[in-house]
Scaffold this motif. Structure first.
Motif, PDB file in Angstrom:
ATOM      1  N   ALA A 158       0.809  -1.217   0.000  1.00  7.94           N
ATOM      2  CA  ALA A 158       0.000   0.000   0.000  1.00  7.94           C
ATOM      3  C   ALA A 158       0.843   1.268   0.000  1.00  7.94           C
ATOM      4  N   ILE A 159       2.176   1.140   0.131  1.00 14.68           N
ATOM      5  CA  ILE A 159       3.013   2.349   0.202  1.00 14.68           C
ATOM      6  C   ILE A 159       2.924   3.174  -1.074  1.00 14.68           C
ATOM      7  N   PRO A 160       3.236   2.611  -2.264  1.00 11.10           N
ATOM      8  CA  PRO A 160       3.175   3.449  -3.467  1.00 11.10           C
ATOM      9  C   PRO A 160       1.746   3.732  -3.925  1.00 11.10           C
ATOM     10  N   ASN A 161       0.834   2.778  -3.706  1.00 12.80           N
ATOM     11  CA  ASN A 161      -0.531   2.926  -4.215  1.00 12.80           C
ATOM     12  C   ASN A 161      -1.387   3.879  -3.393  1.00 12.80           C
ATOM     13  N   LEU A 162      -1.173   3.917  -2.080  1.00  7.68           N
ATOM     14  CA  LEU A 162      -2.051   4.708  -1.225  1.00  7.68           C
ATOM     15  C   LEU A 162      -1.289   5.674  -0.326  1.00  7.68           C
ATOM     16  N   LEU A 163      -0.358   5.161   0.464  1.00  9.36           N
ATOM     17  CA  LEU A 163       0.298   6.007   1.461  1.00  9.36           C
ATOM     18  C   LEU A 163       1.059   7.154   0.809  1.00  9.36           C
ATOM     19  N   LEU A 164       1.806   6.868  -0.240  1.00 11.10           N
ATOM     20  CA  LEU A 164       2.565   7.915  -0.924  1.00 11.10           C
ATOM     21  C   LEU A 164       1.644   8.977  -1.507  1.00 11.10           C
ATOM     22  N   LEU A 165       0.530   8.545  -2.090  1.00 14.53           N
ATOM     23  CA  LEU A 165      -0.421   9.492  -2.680  1.00 14.53           C
ATOM     24  C   LEU A 165      -1.140  10.296  -1.611  1.00 14.53           C
ATOM     25  N   ARG A 166      -1.366   9.700  -0.441  1.00 16.51           N
ATOM     26  CA  ARG A 166      -1.991  10.448   0.643  1.00 16.51           C
ATOM     27  C   ARG A 166      -1.041  11.501   1.207  1.00 16.51           C
ATOM     28  N   VAL A 167       0.246  11.239   1.116  1.00 13.20           N
ATOM     29  CA  VAL A 167       1.215  12.260   1.510  1.00 13.20           C
ATOM     30  C   VAL A 167       1.187  13.422   0.513  1.00 13.20           C
ATOM     31  N   GLU A 346      -8.155   4.758  -6.996  1.00 11.81           N
ATOM     32  CA  GLU A 346      -8.709   5.800  -7.855  1.00 11.81           C
ATOM     33  C   GLU A 346      -8.897   7.097  -7.069  1.00 11.81           C
ATOM     34  N   SER A 347      -9.406   6.972  -5.842  1.00 13.38           N
ATOM     35  CA  SER A 347      -9.600   8.152  -5.005  1.00 13.38           C
ATOM     36  C   SER A 347      -8.266   8.788  -4.630  1.00 13.38           C
ATOM     37  N   ALA A 348      -7.259   7.938  -4.311  1.00 14.64           N
ATOM     38  CA  ALA A 348      -5.941   8.460  -3.949  1.00 14.64           C
ATOM     39  C   ALA A 348      -5.275   9.136  -5.139  1.00 14.64           C
ATOM     40  N   LEU A 349      -5.395   8.550  -6.330  1.00 14.65           N
ATOM     41  CA  LEU A 349      -4.818   9.164  -7.533  1.00 14.65           C
ATOM     42  C   LEU A 349      -5.511  10.487  -7.858  1.00 14.65           C
ATOM     43  N   LYS A 350      -6.801  10.547  -7.615  1.00 15.94           N
ATOM     44  CA  LYS A 350      -7.537  11.779  -7.926  1.00 15.94           C
ATOM     45  C   LYS A 350      -7.060  12.921  -7.033  1.00 15.94           C
TER      46      LYS A 350
END
Length: 493
Positions: A158-167, A346-350
């Motif tokens: 989940a680091i590149p897919n979610l956590l990084l994007l949330r940062v 999708e939400s994190a990328l947006k």
């Protein structure tokens, strides 16, 4: 390494490299000879003399230890997410909130949370993001010896897919509104800080997307009706995944025979191009691609549903569904990628990529295409650290890697789908063209199943660029430990 320990509760971390589970039970069913005879050659006298056939069915139970380790690794991942949330709050979010408060006092508030200071950008992109990207490599090369790729992804996937994007969305002030929760004026600054920090921790610790009310911007509490619906969906997804795994493992992930592209080099280039197009559009290849896409969707959806249930029972908050029937209900490329497939990412990328690009002045279509490119690079990154699966350890201390992914195909897969999405938007924008208006109206009048088939025909011809990498890396084989598998074979009498 083989799993020689018969006690599933005493398995070690490296026990899930080769699947050597034994059948828990089996049974036999008689099959009429007329059903089987067409599949055997009449020249074979042994088959002709067979009086009857039996279908032997064996059931291999799931590994309890696999799920225990999965849960433990997900807990470790959540702890890491919480640490990152605390760091992000004190270095990025809190300064943004203070600046917003000052602007409100000066009557200069805006619709978004502004950040004129460069520190959140410098510290976020210069320190936090590089550390997150380096962490999986440090972990798997120097700390842990892990053989199972599914477990590796539970810990760091989940680091590149979610956590990084949330940062990145925090850096640009685009976190969900409830992460900037404000308390009443009567409460002191400590209560306000604690409330905002708590909401940010909840948001980061959940690998999935928290469900929140669009009006109040507050998380939705888990009710009994929501809970039972989540349980029903999880059990249904788990059963479907087990059945599809049983089918695809038996045929080594290729149920239908696929065509080979073989042609004489002296033949015309147009004929060679036709053969390649036929290879990509062959009905049997598309059928295999659909089955593999279904398995990937079910595995991700099942894992996310189970994780969402655990998080909901722990926090009392409802979670968004991972997906919404993308392979059976999609009506357009934008509907497939923007509303149905992998909704958390999708939400994190947006918020973490698309909206920052829009803030930077890029057009909607350019930002969308660049977002797909970023998604492609993220998946290439995931494949690369999956190649750190440690297969053997030599006397010299060097490692042999069992996975060598093909570079570029994942990125190209997402770029092509991004182009298709942009083309869809460009066609929708042709309001003055009578032809496009009629075409759009005709498409909208088609039955939903037919529109879904047309959408899948845009994705499935190159779908193997995505799923083949996960087959070759043994992701699916490593995930199969968590599901009961049905084995069947025909016996002669």
């Amino acid at each position: 390494m083989n799993q020689n320990n018969n006690n599933p509760w005493e398995a070690s971390w490296d026990s899930f490299e080769n699947d050597v589970r034994e059948e828990a039970f089996s049974f036999h069913l008689p099959i009429p000879k007329s059903w089987i005879a067409p599949f055997f050659s009449s020249d074979n006298t042994d088959d002709v003399q067979v009086s009857s056939y039996l279908l032997r069915v064996g059931v291999i139970p799931l590994s309890v230890q696999f799920w225990i380790q999965t849960f433990g690794l997900l807990c470790l991942q959540s702890l890491m997410n919480i640490v990152v949330a605390v760091v992000v709050y004190y270095t990025i979010v809190e300064p943004q909130m203070k600046e917003k408060k000052l602007r409100q006092q000066n009557k200069q508030s805006t619709t978004t949370i502004p950040t004129t200071s460069l520190f959140p950008y410098i510290f976020g992109y210069g320190v936090i993001c590089p550390l997150l990207l380096a962490w999986p490599f440090v972990l798997f090369q120097n700390v842990l010896e892990m053989y199972n790729i599914a477990l590796m992804l539970c810990l760091t996937g989940a680091i590149p897919n979610l956590l990084l994007l949330r940062v990145t969305e925090a850096i640009h002030g685009l976190l969900p509104d409830f992460c900037y929760h404000q308390t009443s004026k009567e409460q002191n600054n400590y209560s306000q800080k604690r409330s905002s920090l708590t909401m940010l921790i909840l948001y980061y610790s959940a690998t999935l997307q928290i469900q929140f009310d669009t009006k109040t911007q507050q998380p939705t509490p888990m009710t009994r009706d929501i809970l039972w619906e989540k349980i029903r969906k999880f059990l249904s997804t788990f059963l479907q995944t087990s059945l599809l795994f049983s089918l695809l493992l038996h045929f080594e992930y290729h149920v239908f025979p696929e065509p080979n592209v073989v042609y004489d080099e002296s033949s015309s280039s147009s004929f060679g191009l036709f053969l390649h197009l036929w290879y990509f559009l062959h009905p049997l290849k598309l059928a295999n691609a659909f089955l593999m896409a279904s398995l990937l969707s079910l595995v991700l959806d099942g894992g996310a549903s189970g994780l969402g249930l655990l998080f909901a029972l722990t926090t009392g908050l409802a979670m968004e569904d991972f997906s919404d029937s993308p392979l059976t209900q999609s009506t357009s490329p934008s509907d497939f990628w923007g509303r149905r497939w992998d909704k958390p990412v999708e939400s994190a990328l947006k918020r973490g990529c698309f909206r920052p690009l829009r803030q930077a002045g890029y057009s909607r279509n350019t930002a969308a295409l660049m977002t797909f490119m970023v998604s492609g690079f993220i998946h290439e990154f995931v494949l690369y650290f999956m190649s750190l699966r440690q297969h053997s350890h030599s006397a010299l201390g060097s490692y042999d890697y069992s996975t060598s992914p093909t570079r570029g195909r994942q990125c190209l897969f997402f770029i092509i789908n991004g182009v298709l999405l942009v083309i869809e938007r460009l066609l929708d924008a042709q309001e003055k063209s009578t032809f496009f208006k009629r075409t759009s109206a005709s498409m909208a009048s088609l039955p939903r199943p037919l529109r879904t088939v047309l959408v899948l025909l845009l994705v499935l011809p190159i779908g193997h660029w995505f799923t083949d990498e996960y087959i070759q890396s043994s992701f699916f084989a490593d995930t199969a430990f968590g599901f009961p598998i049905i084995k069947a074979e025909v016996l002669k009498q």
